[in-house]
Enzyme design. Structure first.
Site, PDB file in Angstrom:
ATOM      1  N   LYS A  15       0.619  -1.234  -0.062  1.00 13.54           N
ATOM      2  CA  LYS A  15       0.018  -0.028   0.073  1.00 13.54           C
ATOM      3  C   LYS A  15       0.822   1.333  -0.018  1.00 13.54           C
ATOM      4  CE  LYS A  15      -2.105  -1.919   3.664  1.00 13.54           C
ATOM      5  NZ  LYS A  15      -2.874  -2.387   4.985  1.00 13.54           N
ATOM      6  N   GLY A  16       2.043   1.061   0.526  1.00  7.24           N
ATOM      7  CA  GLY A  16       2.900   2.391   0.539  1.00  7.24           C
ATOM      8  C   GLY A  16       3.125   2.948  -0.405  1.00  7.24           C
TER       9      GLY A  16
ATOM     10  N   GLU B  87       7.698   2.032  -6.412  1.00 10.90           N
ATOM     11  CA  GLU B  87       7.816   1.539  -5.072  1.00 10.90           C
ATOM     12  C   GLU B  87       8.050   2.770  -4.273  1.00 10.90           C
ATOM     13  OE1 GLU B  87       7.339  -0.447  -2.867  1.00 10.90           O
ATOM     14  OE2 GLU B  87       8.724  -2.101  -2.699  1.00 10.90           O
ATOM     15  N   ASP B  88       7.427   2.699  -3.034  1.00  9.96           N
ATOM     16  CA  ASP B  88       7.678   3.851  -1.959  1.00  9.96           C
ATOM     17  C   ASP B  88       9.137   3.917  -1.495  1.00  9.96           C
ATOM     18  OD1 ASP B  88       7.359   1.526  -0.534  1.00  9.96           O
ATOM     19  OD2 ASP B  88       6.079   2.336   0.754  1.00  9.96           O
TER      20      ASP B  88
ATOM     21  N   ASP C 267      14.606  -0.667   0.466  1.00 10.04           N
ATOM     22  CA  ASP C 267      15.201  -0.897   1.731  1.00 10.04           C
ATOM     23  C   ASP C 267      16.381  -2.104   1.536  1.00 10.04           C
ATOM     24  OD1 ASP C 267      16.067  -1.756   4.299  1.00 10.04           O
ATOM     25  OD2 ASP C 267      14.554  -0.586   5.242  1.00 10.04           O
TER      26      ASP C 267
ATOM     27  N   LYS D 259      17.190   3.431   0.151  1.00  6.72           N
ATOM     28  CA  LYS D 259      18.210   3.314   1.314  1.00  6.72           C
ATOM     29  C   LYS D 259      19.286   2.135   0.973  1.00  6.72           C
ATOM     30  CE  LYS D 259      14.717   3.141   5.125  1.00  6.72           C
ATOM     31  NZ  LYS D 259      14.380   2.376   6.229  1.00  6.72           N
TER      32      LYS D 259
ATOM     33  N   VAL E  35      11.527   5.796   8.376  1.00  8.33           N
ATOM     34  CA  VAL E  35      10.789   6.975   8.016  1.00  8.33           C
ATOM     35  C   VAL E  35       9.278   6.714   7.867  1.00  8.33           C
ATOM     36  CG1 VAL E  35      12.494   8.195   7.002  1.00  8.33           C
ATOM     37  CG2 VAL E  35      11.180   6.853   5.483  1.00  8.33           C
TER      38      VAL E  35
ATOM     39  N   ASP F   1       4.286   3.797   6.219  1.00  4.65           N
ATOM     40  CA  ASP F   1       3.661   3.563   7.610  1.00  4.65           C
ATOM     41  C   ASP F   1       4.577   3.027   8.647  1.00  4.65           C
ATOM     42  OD1 ASP F   1       3.764   0.902   6.384  1.00  4.65           O
ATOM     43  OD2 ASP F   1       2.566   0.184   8.172  1.00  4.65           O
TER      44      ASP F   1
ATOM     45  N   ARG G 173       0.495   7.107   7.092  1.00  2.43           N
ATOM     46  CA  ARG G 173       0.409   6.908   5.946  1.00  2.43           C
ATOM     47  C   ARG G 173      -0.096   8.288   5.334  1.00  2.43           C
ATOM     48  NH1 ARG G 173       1.689   1.857   3.764  1.00  2.43           N
ATOM     49  NH2 ARG G 173       0.841   0.092   4.971  1.00  2.43           N
TER      50      ARG G 173
HETATM   51  P1  IMP Z   1      12.689  -4.269   1.340  1.00  2.00           P
HETATM   52  O1  IMP Z   1      11.986  -5.588   0.940  1.00  2.00           O
HETATM   53  O2  IMP Z   1      13.458  -4.419   2.925  1.00  2.00           O
HETATM   54  O3  IMP Z   1      13.486  -3.341   0.347  1.00  2.00           O
HETATM   55  O4  IMP Z   1      11.571  -2.996   1.941  1.00  2.00           O
HETATM   56  C1  IMP Z   1      10.786  -2.603   1.000  1.00  2.00           C
HETATM   57  C2  IMP Z   1       9.248  -2.255   1.839  1.00  2.00           C
HETATM   58  O5  IMP Z   1       9.598  -2.165   3.326  1.00  2.00           O
HETATM   59  C3  IMP Z   1       8.885  -1.023   1.489  1.00  2.00           C
HETATM   60  O6  IMP Z   1       7.841  -1.161   0.458  1.00  2.00           O
HETATM   61  C4  IMP Z   1       8.131  -0.532   2.689  1.00  2.00           C
HETATM   62  O7  IMP Z   1       6.621  -0.942   2.681  1.00  2.00           O
HETATM   63  C5  IMP Z   1       8.829  -0.859   3.938  1.00  2.00           C
HETATM   64  N1  IMP Z   1       9.794  -0.156   4.374  1.00  2.00           N
HETATM   65  C6  IMP Z   1      11.182  -0.085   4.303  1.00  2.00           C
HETATM   66  N2  IMP Z   1      11.579   0.784   4.665  1.00  2.00           N
HETATM   67  C7  IMP Z   1      10.721   1.624   5.544  1.00  2.00           C
HETATM   68  C8  IMP Z   1      10.716   2.642   6.248  1.00  2.00           C
HETATM   69  O8  IMP Z   1      11.688   3.539   6.708  1.00  2.00           O
HETATM   70  N3  IMP Z   1       9.484   3.110   6.802  1.00  2.00           N
HETATM   71  C9  IMP Z   1       8.356   2.418   6.307  1.00  2.00           C
HETATM   72  N4  IMP Z   1       8.455   1.565   5.618  1.00  2.00           N
HETATM   73  C10 IMP Z   1       9.473   0.759   5.124  1.00  2.00           C
END
Ligand code: IMP
Length: 192
Positions: A59-60, A114-115, A118, A146, A170, A176, A182
């Protein structure tokens, strides 16, 4: 203290409190709007008349997508996919679950929205899922990146990035903490 949207705001510093955690202002709505206009221009230039397919990661990315799509000035179509959120953990735990696709993307030029990227696990899982339907191309636009949080074996780089940030948590502008925050128009960072 004043209240906004059910959250306590400290009127001196404009900090917000979500489920007992304090967040301070980090990226203003004006800076976000400037970067989204730039991304919209770049995507318009790169995909002119290619009828790209935008895939919004729910949803982000909802709010990012709503603004970015209105900055794109070439015909395009839109689909959504759902991936799990962090919940209250503030860190990715495992390979994310990505829901099954209910659309055809064969031969399409896809741009994943993608929001935040990470560890890179979510965007990698979604890219793999989309590549299985034989698209012409798959690229990604992330509002936030990031790179310092990436899994050691994952060298993923989004093709379009609004802001590169440190490995901090964040919220706001769609992002969220435990499903809260959100609706905030600016992006806030966790106070350490
Ligand atoms: P990844 O799979 O670790 O790259 O994470 C991606 C997802 O984790 C994003 O689409 C977000 O929903 C969530 N996410 C990662 N970092 C943050 C943050 O700092 N705040 C909120 N949601 C995050």
């Amino acid at each position: 203290m004043e209240r906004a949207g059910g959250r306590q705001l400290n009127s001196e510093s404009q900090r917000v409190e979500i489920n007992g955690k304090l967040f301070r202002p980090f990226i203003s709505r004006d800076r976000i709007a400037t970067e989204i206009a730039r991304l919209g221009d770049e995507i318009t230039r790169d995909y002119n008349q290619k009828n790209p397919l935008f895939v919004v990661v729910l949803k982000g990315s909802l709010i990012f997508a709503a603004d970015l799509l209105r900055a794109v000035r070439t015909p395009c179509t839109l689909e959504c996919m759902r991936a799990q959120s962090y919940g209250a953990a503030m860190t990715s735990q495992r390979t994310p679950e990505v829901e099954a696709m209910e659309f055809d993307c064969s031969g399409r030029d896809i741009i994943i929205l993608e929001d935040i990227v990470d560890t890179g696990r979510t965007i990698s899982a979604i890219t793999r899922r989309l590549q299985a339907c034989s698209p012409n191309s798959v690229r990604a636009a992330a509002l936030l990146d990031k790179p310092g949080a990436r899994d050691p074996h994952n060298a993923y780089r989004p093709d379009y990035v609004g802001f590169e940030v440190e490995n901090d948590f964040v919220v706001g502008y769609g992002l969220d903490f435990d499903e809260q925050g959100r609706q905030l128009a600016d992006i806030y960072i966790l106070e350490t």
